[in-house]
Design a protein around this motif. Structure first.
Motif, PDB file in Angstrom:
ATOM      1  N   LYS A   1       0.836  -1.210   0.000  1.00  0.00           N
ATOM      2  CA  LYS A   1       0.000   0.000   0.000  1.00  0.00           C
ATOM      3  C   LYS A   1       0.871   1.261   0.000  1.00  0.00           C
ATOM      4  N   MET A   2       1.900   1.257   0.864  1.00  0.00           N
ATOM      5  CA  MET A   2       2.784   2.427   0.932  1.00  0.00           C
ATOM      6  C   MET A   2       3.518   2.632  -0.387  1.00  0.00           C
ATOM      7  N   ALA A   3       4.010   1.551  -0.976  1.00  0.00           N
ATOM      8  CA  ALA A   3       4.782   1.650  -2.220  1.00  0.00           C
ATOM      9  C   ALA A   3       3.916   2.175  -3.361  1.00  0.00           C
ATOM     10  N   LYS A   4       2.662   1.745  -3.394  1.00  0.00           N
ATOM     11  CA  LYS A   4       1.747   2.230  -4.436  1.00  0.00           C
ATOM     12  C   LYS A   4       1.555   3.744  -4.297  1.00  0.00           C
ATOM     13  N   SER A   5       1.319   4.199  -3.080  1.00  0.00           N
ATOM     14  CA  SER A   5       1.156   5.637  -2.847  1.00  0.00           C
ATOM     15  C   SER A   5       2.448   6.381  -3.151  1.00  0.00           C
ATOM     16  N   HIS A   6       3.564   5.833  -2.718  1.00  0.00           N
ATOM     17  CA  HIS A   6       4.876   6.456  -2.961  1.00  0.00           C
ATOM     18  C   HIS A   6       5.089   6.677  -4.457  1.00  0.00           C
ATOM     19  N   GLU A   7       4.783   5.658  -5.241  1.00  0.00           N
ATOM     20  CA  GLU A   7       4.938   5.778  -6.697  1.00  0.00           C
ATOM     21  C   GLU A   7       4.025   6.873  -7.250  1.00  0.00           C
ATOM     22  N   GLU A   8       2.806   6.947  -6.756  1.00  0.00           N
ATOM     23  CA  GLU A   8       1.871   7.985  -7.209  1.00  0.00           C
ATOM     24  C   GLU A   8       2.392   9.377  -6.852  1.00  0.00           C
ATOM     25  N   TRP A   9       2.948   9.526  -5.651  1.00  0.00           N
ATOM     26  CA  TRP A   9       3.479  10.827  -5.234  1.00  0.00           C
ATOM     27  C   TRP A   9       4.631  11.245  -6.134  1.00  0.00           C
ATOM     28  N   ILE A  10       5.530  10.321  -6.409  1.00  0.00           N
ATOM     29  CA  ILE A  10       6.686  10.629  -7.261  1.00  0.00           C
ATOM     30  C   ILE A  10       6.217  11.000  -8.662  1.00  0.00           C
ATOM     31  N   ARG A  11       5.297  10.218  -9.188  1.00  0.00           N
ATOM     32  CA  ARG A  11       4.775  10.509 -10.528  1.00  0.00           C
ATOM     33  C   ARG A  11       4.122  11.885 -10.572  1.00  0.00           C
ATOM     34  N   ALA A  12       3.397  12.243  -9.524  1.00  0.00           N
ATOM     35  CA  ALA A  12       2.740  13.557  -9.486  1.00  0.00           C
ATOM     36  C   ALA A  12       3.773  14.680  -9.411  1.00  0.00           C
ATOM     37  N   MET A  13       4.818  14.478  -8.611  1.00  0.00           N
ATOM     38  CA  MET A  13       5.841  15.528  -8.477  1.00  0.00           C
ATOM     39  C   MET A  13       6.624  15.725  -9.774  1.00  0.00           C
ATOM     40  N   PHE A  14       6.897  14.651 -10.479  1.00  0.00           N
ATOM     41  CA  PHE A  14       7.685  14.742 -11.709  1.00  0.00           C
ATOM     42  C   PHE A  14       6.808  14.890 -12.947  1.00  0.00           C
TER      43      PHE A  14
END
Length: 168
Positions: free
Chosen positions: A125-138
């Motif tokens: 769950k954390m990794a999925k959110s982490h990936e979404e956050w990174i994608r949103a920032m970049f």
């Protein structure tokens, strides 16, 4: 160099430079500022959305990549922190049922640390959110810009590694 991410009331590292400063210094401070901004956002979101810390997330990420588990010394080396730091984080995660220690049959002094089933679910769950956050920032960068940045940083990495003082 250890620096904290800027807050709205404090200037970032790059803003402290002047045009007369060497371009390499300005580039380094821009790179460091970007890293600090991204890391600060990730830390904040992990804390607010998962009540966890970046070191705990990083340790779980290492264990996710090693389903059979890792020794404390391996975790320490991969995460570039002391065994004491790893022990403290592991103790906390073990109390929460997210990791377990398994004795190594051939070495009574050693244990393997591995994610429990609950730990794997939690990390997923954390990794999925982490990936979404990174994608949103970049995501505001064009695909071409992201590709160029990746390539240029790869060049910098290759140029910098041999200069490290005796490090592998």
């Amino acid at each position: 160099m250890s620096a904290t991410a800027p807050t709205p009331n404090t200037p970032d590292l790059e803003s402290r430079t002047v045009p007369e400063d060497h371009q390499d210094l300005r580039l380094w401070l821009r790179l460091l500022t970007c890293c600090n901004l991204v890391e600060s956002e990730i830390r904040s979101r992990l804390r607010s959305e998962f009540e966890t810390t970046l070191p705990r997330f990083d340790l779980m990420a290492q264990l996710q990549r090693a389903p059979g588990g890792m020794k404390m010394s391996e975790l320490s080396r991969h995460m570039m922190v002391t065994n004491g730091n790893i022990t403290g984080i592991t103790d906390q995660l073990e109390k929460e049922g997210l990791v377990e220690r398994v004795k190594v049959a051939t070495d009574r002094r050693s244990s393997l640390i591995r994610l429990t089933a609950k730990g794997r679910r939690t990390f997923k769950k954390m990794a999925k959110s982490h990936e979404e956050w990174i994608r949103a920032m970049f995501g505001g960068l064009s695909e071409a810009s992201r590709g160029t940045l990746f390539e240029v940083l790869g060049e910098l990495k290759l140029l910098t590694q041999p200069q490290l003082s005796g490090r592998p």
